[in-house]
Design a protein around this motif. Structure first.
Motif, PDB file in Angstrom:
ATOM      1  N   ARG A  56      38.106  -5.557   7.982  1.00  0.00           N
ATOM      2  CA  ARG A  56      39.036  -5.032   6.992  1.00  0.00           C
ATOM      3  C   ARG A  56      40.357  -5.790   7.092  1.00  0.00           C
ATOM      4  O   ARG A  56      40.713  -6.299   8.157  1.00  0.00           O
ATOM      5  N   GLU A  89      39.103  -1.297   3.248  1.00  0.00           N
ATOM      6  CA  GLU A  89      37.696  -1.506   2.906  1.00  0.00           C
ATOM      7  C   GLU A  89      37.111  -2.706   3.638  1.00  0.00           C
ATOM      8  O   GLU A  89      37.700  -3.788   3.673  1.00  0.00           O
ATOM      9  N   SER A 142      39.524   0.845  -4.866  1.00  0.00           N
ATOM     10  CA  SER A 142      38.520   0.022  -4.180  1.00  0.00           C
ATOM     11  C   SER A 142      38.866  -1.454  -4.318  1.00  0.00           C
ATOM     12  O   SER A 142      39.612  -1.855  -5.220  1.00  0.00           O
TER      13      SER A 142
END
Length: 373
Positions: A227, A299, A167
């Motif tokens: 992103r 992400e 992440s």
């Protein structure tokens, strides 16, 4: 907790062997097969990224139609005319790799007594580490500033396996932990290079009151809900793109699963990242760069006007950049205009190596900009 040291002073540790279920490296005597396998792996990774984008959004939210011209003189992308620019035109010197000229550059610099902060926090790009800022740190410290370089998770001398970073919050943890410890009445200037632009944007959203200014050096200056992959989608999808040719996807969880990291082909490092950098710095990078965690690229980042939007942003362009090309930089500026745009002429993607004094001059100039009237 991140390491805030310059790792070029330490003996390089052997890189851990990464388990790979699917390799994209060439097999001696089987060039055609290796090329096919590399293209297949790239297509698989890109298809996965695009699929994730479609599933999350249903449609594209960002203009990815990058113009191919690298000229900005005639404002081809229709940037706001009121956006000021500055440029460093110092010709490249054979003495650039040496640190002795630092004294000549800094001896007449007199910093204002009322500077908002004298503390720069330097955040590296994908694959780099705190080590890449060694010239910038020396220049800043000799001028009277404090400079802290961060090793993000799985980068530099941080011991985390990049394949295990899943992440963006995990990737930027060393930076956020550092920001948490900044005193209540203290502020810093965040400087992000390359993918480090996303990382400082994350910190700006979390700690707006602790950031005096944010400087993006040929960096991913994304917008809300964008992103990092969106920025490079068009370039990466082109078969003749240098960025695509240099990418080697790593599948630590098996080829049936998404990529876990991206490695850059060392044979293409100079051409893509260091086309104007001294040989000794290219050598340093070749033994110090590490794979880039893939998950953070996919992400989305949530940015608010109240937090991220309250921090003053500045962008430094690199005019001969083969990684984040001038056209991509212009598009980033157009979609998310900063307060001011500067340019390091004749710089490759790594101005801290190829044009350290010119970059330093711009950092000093930005640091001395007073509050908005």
């Amino acid at each position: 907790m991140g390491n805030h040291v310059v790792c070029f002073r330490r003996k390089a540790k052997p890189k851990p062997k990464l388990k790979r279920s699917s390799s994209t490296r060439s097999v001696p005597g089987s060039k055609e097969r290796a090329s096919f396998r590399k293209d297949s792996a790239q297509q698989q990774a890109l298809a996965y990224a695009l699929q994730q984008q479609q599933q999350q959004n249903g449609h594209a939210r960002y203009d990815l139609s990058f113009e191919r011209s690298s000229s900005t003189r005639n404002n081809p992308l229709g940037m706001p005319k009121g956006l000021p620019r500055s440029a460093s035109a110092r010709p490249r010197s054979s003495n650039d790799p040496l640190l002795q000229p630092v004294q000549l550059l800094n001896q007449d610099v007199k910093l204002p007594a009322d500077l908002e902060t004298k503390h720069f926090v330097l955040v590296h790009g994908g694959g780099f580490g705190a080590w890449c800022w060694y010239k910038t740190m020396a220049l800043l410290e000799d001028t009277g500033f404090k400079a802290t370089a961060i090793d993000l998770t799985g980068s530099g001398i941080d011991s985390t396996d990049p394949n295990k970073v899943t992440s963006l919050s995990e990737y930027v943890k060393p930076l956020t932990e550092f920001c948490e410890k900044i005193g209540k009445d203290e502020k810093v200037i965040l400087v992000g290079h390359d993918f480090g632009g996303v990382c400082i944007s994350y910190a700006m959203e979390c700690f707006p009151s602790k950031v005096a200014k944010a400087i993006f050096i040929s960096a991913a200056m994304i917008t809300n809900q964008q992103r990092t992959f969106d920025i490079f989608a068009k370039e990466v999808m082109e078969s003749d793109s240098l960025l695509r040719k240099a990418q080697i996807f790593i599948y630590a969880n098996g080829s049936e699963n998404p990529p876990t990291a991206i490695e850059l082909d060392k044979e293409l490092l100079r051409e893509m990242l260091f086309n104007h950098s001294p040989s000794k710095d290219v050598a340093l990078a070749s033994v110090s760069m590490r794979p880039i965690p893939f998950a953070p690229f996919l992400e989305k980042l949530s940015l608010t006007e109240k937090n991220y939007g309250s921090v003053r942003r500045f962008f430094i362009e690199t005019s001969d950049d083969q990684a984040i090309t001038p056209s991509v930089q212009e598009n980033l500026i157009k979609l998310n205009p900063p307060e001011q745009v500067y340019r390091v002429k004749g710089s490759d993607h790594s101005p801290f190596f190829s044009k350290p004094q010119a970059l330093h001059k711009l950092l000093l100039e930005i640091a001395q900009i007073g509050p908005n009237q």
